[in-house]
Design a protein around this motif. Structure first.
Motif, PDB file in Angstrom:
ATOM      1  N   UNK A 153       0.837  -1.203   0.000  1.00  0.00           N
ATOM      2  CA  UNK A 153       0.000   0.000   0.000  1.00  0.00           C
ATOM      3  C   UNK A 153       0.871   1.252   0.000  1.00  0.00           C
ATOM      4  N   UNK A 154       1.940   1.272   0.792  1.00  0.00           N
ATOM      5  CA  UNK A 154       2.853   2.410   0.801  1.00  0.00           C
ATOM      6  C   UNK A 154       3.529   2.597  -0.553  1.00  0.00           C
ATOM      7  N   UNK A 155       3.918   1.484  -1.188  1.00  0.00           N
ATOM      8  CA  UNK A 155       4.650   1.570  -2.453  1.00  0.00           C
ATOM      9  C   UNK A 155       3.787   2.067  -3.597  1.00  0.00           C
ATOM     10  N   UNK A 156       2.470   2.049  -3.427  1.00  0.00           N
ATOM     11  CA  UNK A 156       1.577   2.452  -4.520  1.00  0.00           C
ATOM     12  C   UNK A 156       0.709   3.657  -4.172  1.00  0.00           C
ATOM     13  N   UNK A 157       0.925   4.279  -3.025  1.00  0.00           N
ATOM     14  CA  UNK A 157       0.062   5.391  -2.597  1.00  0.00           C
ATOM     15  C   UNK A 157      -0.089   6.501  -3.638  1.00  0.00           C
ATOM     16  N   UNK A 158       1.002   6.977  -4.274  1.00  0.00           N
ATOM     17  CA  UNK A 158       0.821   8.075  -5.235  1.00  0.00           C
ATOM     18  C   UNK A 158       0.038   7.667  -6.481  1.00  0.00           C
ATOM     19  N   UNK A 169       9.674  -3.084  -5.640  1.00  0.00           N
ATOM     20  CA  UNK A 169      10.312  -3.621  -4.431  1.00  0.00           C
ATOM     21  C   UNK A 169      11.334  -4.688  -4.789  1.00  0.00           C
ATOM     22  N   UNK A 170      11.066  -5.454  -5.848  1.00  0.00           N
ATOM     23  CA  UNK A 170      12.062  -6.436  -6.293  1.00  0.00           C
ATOM     24  C   UNK A 170      13.255  -5.740  -6.929  1.00  0.00           C
ATOM     25  N   UNK A 171      13.004  -4.692  -7.682  1.00  0.00           N
ATOM     26  CA  UNK A 171      14.103  -3.987  -8.337  1.00  0.00           C
ATOM     27  C   UNK A 171      15.034  -3.343  -7.315  1.00  0.00           C
ATOM     28  N   UNK A 172      14.460  -2.858  -6.219  1.00  0.00           N
ATOM     29  CA  UNK A 172      15.264  -2.245  -5.168  1.00  0.00           C
ATOM     30  C   UNK A 172      15.661  -3.243  -4.084  1.00  0.00           C
ATOM     31  N   UNK A 173      15.309  -4.507  -4.293  1.00  0.00           N
ATOM     32  CA  UNK A 173      15.704  -5.587  -3.376  1.00  0.00           C
ATOM     33  C   UNK A 173      15.250  -5.317  -1.946  1.00  0.00           C
ATOM     34  N   UNK A 174      13.971  -4.946  -1.817  1.00  0.00           N
ATOM     35  CA  UNK A 174      13.384  -4.754  -0.491  1.00  0.00           C
ATOM     36  C   UNK A 174      13.226  -6.113   0.180  1.00  0.00           C
ATOM     37  N   UNK A 186      11.423  -8.135   2.638  1.00  0.00           N
ATOM     38  CA  UNK A 186      10.198  -8.203   3.431  1.00  0.00           C
ATOM     39  C   UNK A 186       9.651  -9.617   3.321  1.00  0.00           C
ATOM     40  N   UNK A 187       9.133 -10.134   4.440  1.00  0.00           N
ATOM     41  CA  UNK A 187       8.567 -11.492   4.406  1.00  0.00           C
ATOM     42  C   UNK A 187       7.386 -11.538   3.449  1.00  0.00           C
ATOM     43  N   UNK A 188       6.499 -10.542   3.562  1.00  0.00           N
ATOM     44  CA  UNK A 188       5.328 -10.449   2.676  1.00  0.00           C
ATOM     45  C   UNK A 188       5.060  -8.983   2.385  1.00  0.00           C
ATOM     46  N   UNK A 189       4.619  -8.680   1.185  1.00  0.00           N
ATOM     47  CA  UNK A 189       4.274  -7.300   0.838  1.00  0.00           C
ATOM     48  C   UNK A 189       3.061  -6.821   1.613  1.00  0.00           C
ATOM     49  N   UNK A 190       2.284  -7.748   2.168  1.00  0.00           N
ATOM     50  CA  UNK A 190       1.104  -7.379   2.946  1.00  0.00           C
ATOM     51  C   UNK A 190       1.453  -7.022   4.393  1.00  0.00           C
ATOM     52  N   UNK A 191       2.725  -7.221   4.803  1.00  0.00           N
ATOM     53  CA  UNK A 191       3.139  -6.882   6.164  1.00  0.00           C
ATOM     54  C   UNK A 191       3.203  -5.365   6.336  1.00  0.00           C
ATOM     55  N   UNK A 192       2.952  -4.852   7.542  1.00  0.00           N
ATOM     56  CA  UNK A 192       3.103  -3.399   7.777  1.00  0.00           C
ATOM     57  C   UNK A 192       4.528  -2.952   7.482  1.00  0.00           C
ATOM     58  N   UNK A 193       4.677  -1.784   6.891  1.00  0.00           N
ATOM     59  CA  UNK A 193       6.003  -1.292   6.553  1.00  0.00           C
ATOM     60  C   UNK A 193       6.827  -1.032   7.808  1.00  0.00           C
ATOM     61  N   UNK A 194       6.157  -0.865   8.960  1.00  0.00           N
ATOM     62  CA  UNK A 194       6.857  -0.649  10.229  1.00  0.00           C
ATOM     63  C   UNK A 194       7.699  -1.848  10.634  1.00  0.00           C
ATOM     64  N   UNK A 195       7.402  -3.038  10.080  1.00  0.00           N
ATOM     65  CA  UNK A 195       8.158  -4.237  10.448  1.00  0.00           C
ATOM     66  C   UNK A 195       9.488  -4.335   9.718  1.00  0.00           C
ATOM     67  N   UNK A 196       9.718  -3.468   8.721  1.00  0.00           N
ATOM     68  CA  UNK A 196      10.961  -3.520   7.954  1.00  0.00           C
ATOM     69  C   UNK A 196      12.076  -2.784   8.689  1.00  0.00           C
ATOM     70  N   UNK A 197      13.316  -3.122   8.333  1.00  0.00           N
ATOM     71  CA  UNK A 197      14.460  -2.377   8.851  1.00  0.00           C
ATOM     72  C   UNK A 197      14.445  -0.970   8.256  1.00  0.00           C
ATOM     73  N   UNK A 236      11.621   5.134  -1.944  1.00  0.00           N
ATOM     74  CA  UNK A 236      12.142   5.290  -3.304  1.00  0.00           C
ATOM     75  C   UNK A 236      11.256   4.583  -4.315  1.00  0.00           C
ATOM     76  N   UNK A 237      10.839   3.356  -3.991  1.00  0.00           N
ATOM     77  CA  UNK A 237       9.979   2.590  -4.901  1.00  0.00           C
ATOM     78  C   UNK A 237       8.670   3.334  -5.163  1.00  0.00           C
ATOM     79  N   UNK A 238       8.107   3.917  -4.107  1.00  0.00           N
ATOM     80  CA  UNK A 238       6.829   4.628  -4.214  1.00  0.00           C
ATOM     81  C   UNK A 238       6.891   5.728  -5.266  1.00  0.00           C
ATOM     82  N   UNK A 239       7.983   6.504  -5.243  1.00  0.00           N
ATOM     83  CA  UNK A 239       8.051   7.645  -6.157  1.00  0.00           C
ATOM     84  C   UNK A 239       8.623   7.278  -7.520  1.00  0.00           C
TER      85      UNK A 239
END
Length: 503
Positions: free
Chosen positions: A357-362, A386-391, A393-404, A413-416
């Motif tokens: 959701x964060x990666x597609x907000x705009x 997210x794959x191109x930037x090698x994010x 994450x266990x799942x794309x559905x996880x809250x972004x707060x769980x990431x480092x 960066x991916x979002x914009x």
């Protein structure tokens, strides 16, 4: 300076520590030994497990397996208070201040000095805060509200808070990411004095010059596992990088010849009283322009005004020759501007929402049908970047707060980048990003410029400025002090302009 009793011996030892979150193993059989009188570096790519290890030391997470010993005795950390009582102080990568409290109140939150009848001794709290800032060599008003402080000042408050504990073990998680060179040196002076007094310092950074300047030993982690621990003077930067990423890293700064085209972004006479004055510059299609200067020079404030986040008193912003509506971020986005902000947690992400959701907000409207957001389209679009930037994450559905922290930066960066911007404004784009991904971000910025995007980059890292920019705009005290082409840009010319000494 307080002198600690145990010197040059193992103060804190972690052995066989593992930690999983659901099916994701964040740490596997990790070991770490911290010695009194020594600064010890912990390095690794984003997602290597460094932040999880820090949270275990801070008492925020309990290990699933393994042992922690302090001075040879078993240590069980049931929470942050236990870590504090054990003499462990953590300076986190992201400041976590209470915005409506004063600086002094933030430093002594939960342990305010008291007068009779248990009333808070405000004068004592203010005086002790001033002493801490004097020890750091900075001037910050203890009575100032935390709201509105720059990232650098917020970080200094966090450092003062940690120092107020007189910690035996100081954990510094990317503490210099938003600090200027002068502020870094001040921080290092404090860290060295603590180290020399017998404290154990654990230093986490992606900046190898800092690691080798401060630390005596270096531990490398990769994919949640311990890789090696060696004396710093027995290693080279290339050796550390190879151990971190498990492969050779390509050139950090791509070699490119800029094909400068038409003016894409024009800023004319931009002024905001007391912040910046009469700022004018042009960024052309196919060009990477760096906005350099010391922290507090007004760089971030200028780009926020350009993007319409902050209002300005005078001047004009034009995109492709057309005036941009004043103080309207939506108009900026519609005109093809994108802004990757400096403060990813407060300005770049909605921490409770998922990665996808964060990666597609705009682009949520373009991914919708009849006003309903289509899950498969959102997931597919998010996965591409997210794959191109090698994010990691266990799942794309996880809250972004769980990431480092570094992976959160990649999501911003991916979002914009997914919006295919005509003008990309990036404020500290590689702050908190590991060396492998940093090279990838630099490559992406170069590719975008080659495709005709106008790139305006704010960076506090001089090597990044000199390695990436076709032109360097230098700000000093809210004014544009110099416009230096790549052929004449070097550390001396940029720093002379940044300190107001350029002719």
């Amino acid at each position: 300076m307080k002198r600690f009793t145990r010197e040059d011996g193992e103060v804190l030892v972690l052995e066989g520590v593992s930690k999983s979150f659901g099916a994701v193993a964040a740490l596997r059989d990790v070991r770490l030994e911290l010695r009194g009188g020594e600064a010890h570096a912990l390095v690794g790519e984003n997602g290597a497990g460094k932040s999880t290890l820090v949270k275990i030391l801070a008492g925020a997470h309990a290990p699933d397996t393994g042992t922690i010993t302090l001075d040879g005795q078993p240590l069980r950390l049931g929470g942050p208070a236990d870590a504090r009582d054990a003499g462990i102080a953590v300076i986190y990568q992201e400041p976590t201040l209470f915005p409506d409290l004063t600086v002094a109140e933030n430093i002594f939150i939960g342990r305010q000095p008291l007068r009779s009848l248990r009333r808070v001794d405000t004068a004592a709290m203010r005086a002790r805060s001033a002493e801490l800032f004097a020890r750091l060599g900075v001037h910050l008003d203890p009575d100032r509200p935390a709201r509105g402080l720059s990232i650098a000042d917020q970080q200094l408050v966090e450092i003062a808070k940690a120092l107020s504990f007189d910690a035996r073990i100081l954990v510094m998680d990317e503490p210099t990411a938003a600090l200027s060179g002068v502020e870094v040196e001040r921080l290092f002076a404090v860290a060295r004095s603590l180290r020399d007094a017998g404290a154990a310092v654990l230093f986490i950074s992606h900046r190898f010059d800092e690691v080798f300047s401060l630390c005596q030993r270096i531990t490398v982690m990769r994919d949640g596992q311990w890789v090696s621990t060696d004396p710093a003077d027995a290693l080279t930067v290339d050796q550390v990088v190879r151990r971190m990423v498990g492969r050779e890293v390509s050139t950090m700064y791509p070699q490119r010849t800029a094909e400068v085209r038409e003016a894409r972004l024009e800023v004319d006479g931009l002024t905001r009283a007391g912040v910046f004055q009469d700022v004018s510059f042009t960024v052309r299609a196919g060009e990477i322009v760096a906005l350099a200067g010391l922290v507090g020079a007004g760089r971030s404030e200028v780009i926020r005004a350009v993007f319409g986040v902050d209002r300005y008193d005078a001047g004009e912003v034009r995109v492709d020759g057309r005036p941009l509506a004043k103080g309207s971020a939506s108009a900026a986005i519609a005109a093809g501007l994108a802004l990757v902000p400096e403060d990813r947690r407060q300005q770049g992400l909605v921490m409770e929402l998922s990665v996808e959701r964060n990666a597609t907000l705009p682009r949520r409207w373009s991914l919708s049908r009849l006003g309903l957001l289509l899950g498969p389209s959102e997931r597919r679009d998010a996965r591409t970047w997210t794959e191109r930037l090698q994010v990691k994450a266990a799942r794309l559905s996880d809250p972004v707060a769980t990431l480092s922290g570094g992976n959160q930066q990649k999501v911003v960066l991916a979002k914009w980048l997914s919006t295919a911007p005509r003008v990309l404004i990036v404020d500290e784009p590689t702050r908190g990003i590991d060396v492998g991904t940093k090279a990838e971000v630099h490559r992406l910025l170069s590719e975008l410029a080659d495709q005709g995007v106008a790139v305006l980059m704010v960076s506090s890292e001089l090597p990044e400025v000199l390695g990436m920019a076709d032109r360097v705009l230098v700000m000093h005290e809210g004014r544009l002090a110099a416009d230096i082409p790549r052929t004449r840009a070097d550390e001396e010319s940029v720093m002379l302009a940044a300190t107001g000494q350029a002719t």
